[in-house]
Design a protein around this motif. Structure first.
Motif, PDB file in Angstrom:
ATOM      1  N   THR A 298      10.507  -7.480   9.463  1.00  0.00           N
ATOM      2  CA  THR A 298      10.711  -6.057   9.260  1.00  0.00           C
ATOM      3  C   THR A 298      10.197  -5.271  10.458  1.00  0.00           C
ATOM      4  O   THR A 298       9.284  -5.706  11.141  1.00  0.00           O
ATOM      5  CB  THR A 298      10.028  -5.596   7.964  1.00  0.00           C
ATOM      6  OG1 THR A 298      10.265  -4.208   7.787  1.00  0.00           O
ATOM      7  CG2 THR A 298       8.538  -5.840   7.973  1.00  0.00           C
ATOM      8  N   CYS A 299      10.802  -4.131  10.698  1.00  0.00           N
ATOM      9  CA  CYS A 299      10.343  -3.254  11.767  1.00  0.00           C
ATOM     10  C   CYS A 299       9.120  -2.468  11.291  1.00  0.00           C
ATOM     11  O   CYS A 299       8.815  -2.430  10.107  1.00  0.00           O
ATOM     12  CB  CYS A 299      11.462  -2.295  12.171  1.00  0.00           C
ATOM     13  SG  CYS A 299      11.983  -1.180  10.842  1.00  0.00           S
ATOM     14  N   SER A 300       8.434  -1.836  12.223  1.00  0.00           N
ATOM     15  CA  SER A 300       7.342  -0.934  11.843  1.00  0.00           C
ATOM     16  C   SER A 300       7.925   0.193  11.016  1.00  0.00           C
ATOM     17  O   SER A 300       9.037   0.654  11.276  1.00  0.00           O
ATOM     18  CB  SER A 300       6.685  -0.354  13.100  1.00  0.00           C
ATOM     19  OG  SER A 300       6.142  -1.390  13.874  1.00  0.00           O
ATOM     20  N   ARG A 301       7.195   0.642  10.003  1.00  0.00           N
ATOM     21  CA  ARG A 301       7.728   1.673   9.104  1.00  0.00           C
ATOM     22  C   ARG A 301       6.587   2.424   8.438  1.00  0.00           C
ATOM     23  O   ARG A 301       5.460   1.970   8.421  1.00  0.00           O
ATOM     24  CB  ARG A 301       8.648   1.057   8.066  1.00  0.00           C
ATOM     25  CG  ARG A 301       7.965   0.094   7.129  1.00  0.00           C
ATOM     26  CD  ARG A 301       8.909  -0.621   6.183  1.00  0.00           C
ATOM     27  NE  ARG A 301       9.835  -1.458   6.915  1.00  0.00           N
ATOM     28  CZ  ARG A 301      11.092  -1.683   6.547  1.00  0.00           C
ATOM     29  NH1 ARG A 301      11.565  -1.172   5.443  1.00  0.00           N
ATOM     30  NH2 ARG A 301      11.875  -2.443   7.265  1.00  0.00           N
ATOM     31  N   ASP A 302       6.947   3.575   7.884  1.00  0.00           N
ATOM     32  CA  ASP A 302       6.025   4.318   7.027  1.00  0.00           C
ATOM     33  C   ASP A 302       6.820   4.898   5.867  1.00  0.00           C
ATOM     34  O   ASP A 302       8.051   4.807   5.833  1.00  0.00           O
ATOM     35  CB  ASP A 302       5.265   5.406   7.797  1.00  0.00           C
ATOM     36  CG  ASP A 302       6.166   6.484   8.370  1.00  0.00           C
ATOM     37  OD1 ASP A 302       6.818   7.207   7.576  1.00  0.00           O
ATOM     38  OD2 ASP A 302       6.219   6.620   9.602  1.00  0.00           O
ATOM     39  N   SER A 303       6.129   5.472   4.909  1.00  0.00           N
ATOM     40  CA  SER A 303       6.734   6.108   3.733  1.00  0.00           C
ATOM     41  C   SER A 303       7.558   5.126   2.901  1.00  0.00           C
ATOM     42  O   SER A 303       8.483   5.520   2.207  1.00  0.00           O
ATOM     43  CB  SER A 303       7.592   7.309   4.138  1.00  0.00           C
ATOM     44  OG  SER A 303       6.823   8.237   4.879  1.00  0.00           O
ATOM     45  N   HIS A 304       7.215   3.845   2.953  1.00  0.00           N
ATOM     46  CA  HIS A 304       7.876   2.789   2.189  1.00  0.00           C
ATOM     47  C   HIS A 304       7.073   2.498   0.916  1.00  0.00           C
ATOM     48  O   HIS A 304       6.008   3.063   0.708  1.00  0.00           O
ATOM     49  CB  HIS A 304       7.970   1.517   3.038  1.00  0.00           C
ATOM     50  CG  HIS A 304       6.640   1.032   3.512  1.00  0.00           C
ATOM     51  ND1 HIS A 304       5.976   1.613   4.577  1.00  0.00           N
ATOM     52  CD2 HIS A 304       5.832   0.043   3.066  1.00  0.00           C
ATOM     53  CE1 HIS A 304       4.820   1.002   4.762  1.00  0.00           C
ATOM     54  NE2 HIS A 304       4.707   0.036   3.855  1.00  0.00           N
ATOM     55  N   SER A 305       7.595   1.613   0.092  1.00  0.00           N
ATOM     56  CA  SER A 305       6.798   1.109  -1.032  1.00  0.00           C
ATOM     57  C   SER A 305       6.452  -0.340  -0.752  1.00  0.00           C
ATOM     58  O   SER A 305       7.191  -1.062  -0.078  1.00  0.00           O
ATOM     59  CB  SER A 305       7.562   1.242  -2.355  1.00  0.00           C
ATOM     60  OG  SER A 305       8.765   0.508  -2.321  1.00  0.00           O
ATOM     61  N   CYS A 306       5.305  -0.750  -1.253  1.00  0.00           N
ATOM     62  CA  CYS A 306       4.852  -2.131  -1.125  1.00  0.00           C
ATOM     63  C   CYS A 306       4.265  -2.507  -2.478  1.00  0.00           C
ATOM     64  O   CYS A 306       3.258  -1.936  -2.902  1.00  0.00           O
ATOM     65  CB  CYS A 306       3.823  -2.255  -0.012  1.00  0.00           C
ATOM     66  SG  CYS A 306       3.254  -3.948   0.233  1.00  0.00           S
ATOM     67  N   THR A 307       4.905  -3.449  -3.171  1.00  0.00           N
ATOM     68  CA  THR A 307       4.543  -3.775  -4.537  1.00  0.00           C
ATOM     69  C   THR A 307       4.184  -5.246  -4.642  1.00  0.00           C
ATOM     70  O   THR A 307       4.921  -6.112  -4.173  1.00  0.00           O
ATOM     71  CB  THR A 307       5.719  -3.461  -5.490  1.00  0.00           C
ATOM     72  OG1 THR A 307       6.175  -2.129  -5.238  1.00  0.00           O
ATOM     73  CG2 THR A 307       5.303  -3.597  -6.934  1.00  0.00           C
ATOM     74  N   ASN A 308       3.043  -5.530  -5.277  1.00  0.00           N
ATOM     75  CA  ASN A 308       2.582  -6.893  -5.478  1.00  0.00           C
ATOM     76  C   ASN A 308       3.336  -7.533  -6.641  1.00  0.00           C
ATOM     77  O   ASN A 308       3.316  -7.014  -7.752  1.00  0.00           O
ATOM     78  CB  ASN A 308       1.076  -6.866  -5.762  1.00  0.00           C
ATOM     79  CG  ASN A 308       0.498  -8.243  -5.935  1.00  0.00           C
ATOM     80  OD1 ASN A 308       1.072  -9.223  -5.498  1.00  0.00           O
ATOM     81  ND2 ASN A 308      -0.635  -8.309  -6.577  1.00  0.00           N
TER      82      ASN A 308
END
Length: 126
Positions: free
Chosen positions: A11-21
């Motif tokens: 994946t590229c660098s990013r912000d304002s994403h979701s990250c879910t376990n």
């Protein structure tokens, strides 16, 4: 198409994403790379430190950032956020709900399929 595996990066660098376990995995969806909103999904297997770019069946969300994500059983719910209109590049605010069955990599738009939405909400937990 089979999922791709890459130990370095998927994946590229990013912000304002979701990250879910989800178990031993981190599901990273959407966000922005600073220029464009994204609609991709990447999974980090935390036990092997390997990125996976899964193949998704079904209708997934439009590119978006600033959305919410929550895991209920094996289903990852993605709600709202904002993106860009395809017609005139104006900002769009979403009021929709999608679900990704993490066991099957199947995306469903729950706003358009209200009957299925009601069935999922009223069913017992996984």
């Amino acid at each position: 198409m089979e999922p791709t595996h890459d130990k370095r990066h998927a994946t590229c660098s990013r912000d304002s994403h979701s990250c879910t376990n989800v178990g031993d995995n981190l599901f990273v969806f959407g966000g922005t790379d600073g220029m464009n909103t994204l609609r991709d999904l990447h999974i980090l297997d935390t036990s092997s430190h390997t990125w996976i770019s899964p193949s998704i069946r079904g209708e997934g969300p439009e590119a978006r950032e600033g959305h919410s994500a929550a895991l209920v059983g094996k289903r990852l719910f993605i709600f709202g956020g904002c993106g860009k209109s395809l017609d005139d590049d104006e900002e769009v605010y979403y009021n929709d709900l999608f679900v990704l069955n993490t066991g099957a990599n199947l995306a469903t738009n729950l706003k358009r399929q209200k009957q299925e939405y009601e069935a999922i909400i009223s069913s017992s937990r996984d």
